[in-house]
Design an enzyme around this catalytic site. Structure first.
Site, PDB file in Angstrom:
ATOM      1  N   GLU A  94     135.875  20.188  62.355  1.00 36.15           N
ATOM      2  CA  GLU A  94     136.902  19.131  61.678  1.00 36.15           C
ATOM      3  C   GLU A  94     136.781  17.778  61.559  1.00 36.15           C
ATOM      4  O   GLU A  94     137.078  17.234  60.878  1.00 36.15           O
ATOM      5  CB  GLU A  94     138.359  19.945  61.907  1.00 36.15           C
ATOM      6  CG  GLU A  94     139.133  18.968  63.185  1.00 36.15           C
ATOM      7  CD  GLU A  94     138.878  19.832  64.345  1.00 36.15           C
ATOM      8  OE1 GLU A  94     139.749  19.957  65.108  1.00 36.15           O
ATOM      9  OE2 GLU A  94     137.639  20.613  64.524  1.00 36.15           O
ATOM     10  N   GLY A 132     136.642  18.147  69.251  1.00 37.70           N
ATOM     11  CA  GLY A 132     137.964  17.234  68.717  1.00 37.70           C
ATOM     12  C   GLY A 132     137.349  16.094  69.058  1.00 37.70           C
ATOM     13  O   GLY A 132     136.414  15.549  69.031  1.00 37.70           O
TER      14      GLY A 132
END
Length: 474
Positions: free
Chosen positions: A275, A252
């Site tokens: 992501e 993250g």
């Protein structure tokens, strides 16, 4: 020649060629894919103030997020909404950069924010009831648009300037934006020469855009702060014990991922399927640590759905075919993630209770962020087809105020993001607790061992009160 003039010339030549060859438009409604040219359409160049006039009361507006936030368009929208006396305009977005003017109290009743992942500029408005947030896995946001659960009237996006064929790029943020523009009735694009042109799913032909606005503002930057000694130790614990050579990484944003990346300089042939990523990944690519050579999915390519950092990162992204910016429904699909070798997912949280429940989106009842991709990747790593995936939750053992982040019970009102059944590895500066396959008594024991020493005795007493049995290793 300005970007606006150059693009207008190219669009005119493109339309003329299409008319000469008798090519007809494929109607957008029947083919919701923003890649193929629509041969009888071209965007109209407007000022930001002119472009946002299309927004009316009760409109639902999607805003491109992270580094691609079209701040100039957002400011024009808020000014227009107030001057025109609009009501009940809904803005939908993941976290956005900039002031988030629409969240100010003076816009109550005029514009209401609805966050799919809460950013700093929306927290106060949500806490005061002037804005909303939707709990949702990042991987499932595109389904809201593609299934028409949420329909979008106007999309405000940033794009890199069209090339000679008329193709633009969503740049740093493809994420759920690709699905949003597939669904939107009207698209306003801020054409920013500073937005890197990226490869993957973020390509959109200019003929799908209704209005273009020229802009030369630098992108928002997110600079890394100094790491604490606890964060540095967490990075070392993870790098030395849980990241293998040839592993595929997901991380993250924030100090914990930065701390891990800083310790990986001697690893070999790492890959990235995440992501998002930031500057720390660029440094490891340039050192030859990240090669992506052993990945099973898009071998040799760094895969992400959005990115935010400094100009170093944006320069790295620009026209770099080794980076694939993909739709988040692809990057965060557990069936895709689990195919990568030694998939290692590194995420952080706010607190963990003694049974392994992980709170990552709120501080008590006060919403702080969102689900994001944590569960997508925790589950994807756990299901690794090679049996070597590592789902990791990492955090300092205590807050800056000295309160334990390993707690007997989550604070009243806290949300559970990663359930006690999903959790595998919990890491603090004091070590690793491996919880998979452990009962409550064993989990409590392992978690207490990595808690801050000042809190271990009280946690042991609390564990006995809750479980009616002493925590035990076996």
């Amino acid at each position: 020649m300005s970007i606006k003039s150059l693009c207008a010339r190219r669009a005119a030549r493109f339309l003329k060629r299409c008319q000469q060859h008798g090519v007809r438009r494929t109607f957008y409604l029947y083919s919701p894919e923003p890649f193929h040219p629509l041969y009888d359409r071209a965007p109209i160049w407007k000022t930001a103030e002119e472009a946002v006039q299309v927004i009316q009361s009760d409109s639902r507006v999607y805003i491109h997020g992270a580094a691609a936030t079209p701040i100039k368009l957002v400011e024009a929208m808020t000014d227009h909404a107030k001057k025109a006396g609009l009501q009940n305009v809904e803005v939908l977005h993941i976290h956005t950069e900039g002031p988030g003017t629409y969240n100010l109290p003076e816009y109550d009743g005029i514009i209401r924010s609805n966050s799919l992942f809460l950013g700093a500029n929306a927290r106060k408005a949500v806490a005061e009831g002037r804005a909303d947030t939707i709990p949702i896995f990042l991987s499932e946001i595109p389904q809201l648009f593609r299934r028409h659960i949420i329909d979008i009237d106007v999309a405000l996006v940033s794009v890199a300037p069209p090339d000679k064929h008329g193709f633009c790029s969503l740049g740093t943020s493809v994420d759920c934006t690709r699905s949003a523009i597939q669904n939107a009735k009207y698209i306003i694009a801020m054409v920013n020469e500073n937005l890197p042109r990226t490869f993957g799913d973020g390509v959109i032909h200019q003929s799908h855009i209704d209005a273009m606005v020229e802009n030369t503002q630098p992108l928002p930057e997110l600079k890394r702060g100094a790491l604490s000694k606890e964060e540095k130790e967490i990075g070392k614990v993870i790098a030395d014990n849980l990241v293998a050579d040839g592993a595929t990484l997901q991380m993250g944003i924030g100090s914990i991922p930065d701390a891990v990346l800083a310790q990986l300089g001697h690893h070999k042939n790492l890959g990235v399927h995440s992501e998002m990523f930031s500057d720390g990944v660029v440094e490891l690519v340039e050192k030859g640590v990240i090669t992506n050579s052993e990945k099973s999915i898009l071998t040799g390519r760094l895969v992400s759905s959005f990115s935010i950092g400094t100009k170093i990162l944006y320069d790295f992204l620009h026209n770099n075919p080794s980076v694939e910016m993909r739709d988040v429904e692809f990057t965060n699909s557990t069936s895709i993630i689990c195919q990568n070798p030694k998939m290692t997912a590194i995420n952080s949280c706010i607190e963990v209770d003694l049974t392994g429940q992980v709170c990552a989106d709120s501080i008590g009842p006060r919403m702080y962020s969102g689900f994001g991709g944590q569960i997508d990747f925790i589950r994807g790593a756990a299901l690794g087809l090679d049996g070597q995936g590592k789902p990791i939750i990492a955090m300092p053992s205590a807050t800056k105020k000295g309160e334990s982040k390993i707690v007997p019970e989550l604070k009243y009102g806290s949300g559970v993001v990663t359930t006690r059944a999903h959790v595998h590895y919990i890491v603090t500066e004091y070590g690793i607790a491996y919880l998979f396959g452990k009962n409550f008594r064993q989990r409590a024991y392992d978690l207490i061992q990595i808690a801050h020493p000042d809190h271990r005795e009280s946690l042991e007493k609390a564990a006995f009160e809750r479980l009616k049995v002493m925590p035990s290793k076996t």
